[in-house]
Design an enzyme around this catalytic site. Structure first.
Site, PDB file in Angstrom:
ATOM      1  N   CYS A   1     -10.766  45.967  37.002  1.00  0.00           N
ATOM      2  CA  CYS A   1     -10.381  46.836  35.883  1.00  0.00           C
ATOM      3  C   CYS A   1     -11.041  48.210  35.930  1.00  0.00           C
ATOM      4  O   CYS A   1     -10.565  49.147  35.297  1.00  0.00           O
ATOM      5  CB  CYS A   1     -10.708  46.155  34.558  1.00  0.00           C
TER       6      CYS A   1
ATOM      7  N   HIS B   1      -3.133  46.830  28.589  1.00  0.00           N
ATOM      8  CA  HIS B   1      -4.177  47.026  29.603  1.00  0.00           C
ATOM      9  C   HIS B   1      -3.557  46.894  30.998  1.00  0.00           C
ATOM     10  O   HIS B   1      -3.420  45.794  31.520  1.00  0.00           O
ATOM     11  CB  HIS B   1      -5.256  45.972  29.393  1.00  0.00           C
TER      12      HIS B   1
END
Length: 361
Positions: A80, A316
């Site tokens: 991420c 996300h």
């Protein structure tokens, strides 16, 4: 050499298997690269990507965008944190004198990913928990209650809804095909009405994480143009943010939501700054527990965090999220006094935390 950010854009974000499901990651990144390179030729294109089909997606995106065949392209994977890491690498390359202009960010199509299972974050002997389980462990270990998570989640959702209503996100977004706004703008529900009714999704009996206080997976891309300051000024471009420094740290992979804390502390100490010296923070909202824990631990007011909302509503898109935070800081910087500091921080699978500091010019 000083590295500065002179342009920043992102695509609209679409939920997994939603409005952007037909786009491959290079097809999301290519329009951004075309837009950002209208009048300039970069030394390289550096993109994060986590769940693509492999290969050098940055090079593929560069070619898809019609850039010169001589531009190499580099793809990185720090899970991420990949998009923010790409920007960090571009800044340090400029500081070292290796180049004068880079496009850096991340692109992700979770909808089109060929990966049937997630990658391993840590070896079996150490334990390799899924992110949901690991985040529940973090909430329990650090005593972040369901109520505290919901309290922050409601603030973030309301900020995103306000941003949609006021057109705040418009300046960030480069339309893709017929899509010019985030999927969250048409799927927002009265979140306050469902916040308390939402059921735990990972630990049904004693869990604290729900669909209302955690993000949706999403497709999207985000990128910035990083240049050497004198080069930017010579080309008539206005530097908005100056790269001041960064820090990366790691901890037990079982508590990834806590991983940005040490990176943020290390970065502040390195530059002899306090929390009060930072005007704005962007902290990735994969889970509300992360922001609630960081804010409590470091003593940060929610007034300084994620002024435009974040992933809880927008979604996300893994490697694009860190770059999207920098896009938001780029536009928020226009409202801040010269000399202010802003910080982006993100945690990733495996317990890695990354923080990046910029000065407003």
């Amino acid at each position: 050499m000083q590295a500065v950010i002179v342009q920043a854009k992102r695509t609209p974000f679409g939920y997994k298997n939603g409005m952007l499901k037909a786009y491959q990651p290079e097809q999301l990144a290519a329009p951004l690269i075309q837009h950002l390179c209208k009048t300039m030729v970069p030394d390289d294109v550096i993109l994060g990507n986590v769940v693509g089909g492999g290969g050098n997606i940055a090079r593929l995106s560069s070619l898809e965008a019609g850039l010169s065949l001589t531009i190499p392209g580099m793809t990185i994977d720090r899970q991420c944190a990949s998009g923010l890491e790409a920007i960090r690498i571009a800044c340090t390359l400029i500081q070292s004198g290796e180049g004068k202009m880079y496009v850096a960010g991340g692109t992700e199509s979770i909808s089109r990913s060929p990966m049937k299972e997630r990658a391993r974050f840590s070896p079996a002997w150490l334990g390799d928990p899924d992110m949901g389980d690991a985040t529940e462990r973090t909430a329990a270990k650090f005593s972040v209650s369901r109520q505290k998570q919901d309290d922050y989640a409601l603030i973030s959702w309301e900020r995103s809804m306000s941003a949609f209503k006021n057109g705040t996100y418009t300046e960030e977004i480069l339309p893709i095909g017929k899509w010019s706004t985030d999927e969250g703008s048409v799927k927002i529900r009265p979140i306050a009405n469902i916040m308390q009714r939402a059921k735990p999704i990972f630990l049904p009996k004693q869990g604290t994480i729900t669909a209302a206080n955690s993000c949706k997976e999403a497709d999207g891309a985000a990128a910035v143009v990083v240049m050497e300051k004198a080069e930017a000024e010579a080309k008539g471009l206005r530097p908005i943010l100056r790269y001041a420094g960064s820090a990366v740290t790691a901890m037990n992979p079982h508590y990834p939501a806590a991983s940005p804390i040490d990176a943020m502390k290390k970065l502040l100490q390195k530059h002899q700054l306090s929390i009060e010296d930072i005007a704005l923070f962007e902290i990735n909202e994969a889970f509300a527990v992360k922001v609630a824990l960081i804010a409590r631990t470091l003593g940060i007011s929610y007034d300084k965090i994620n002024k435009r909302g974040g992933a809880l509503c927008l979604g996300h898109p893994y490697s694009a999220s860190g770059a999207a935070m920098m896009v938001r800081l780029f536009y928020e910087a226009h409202t801040l006094p010269q000399g202010s500091y802003v910080m982006a921080a993100i945690g990733s699978g495996g317990g890695v935390g990354l923080a990046l500091l910029c000065e407003v010019l």
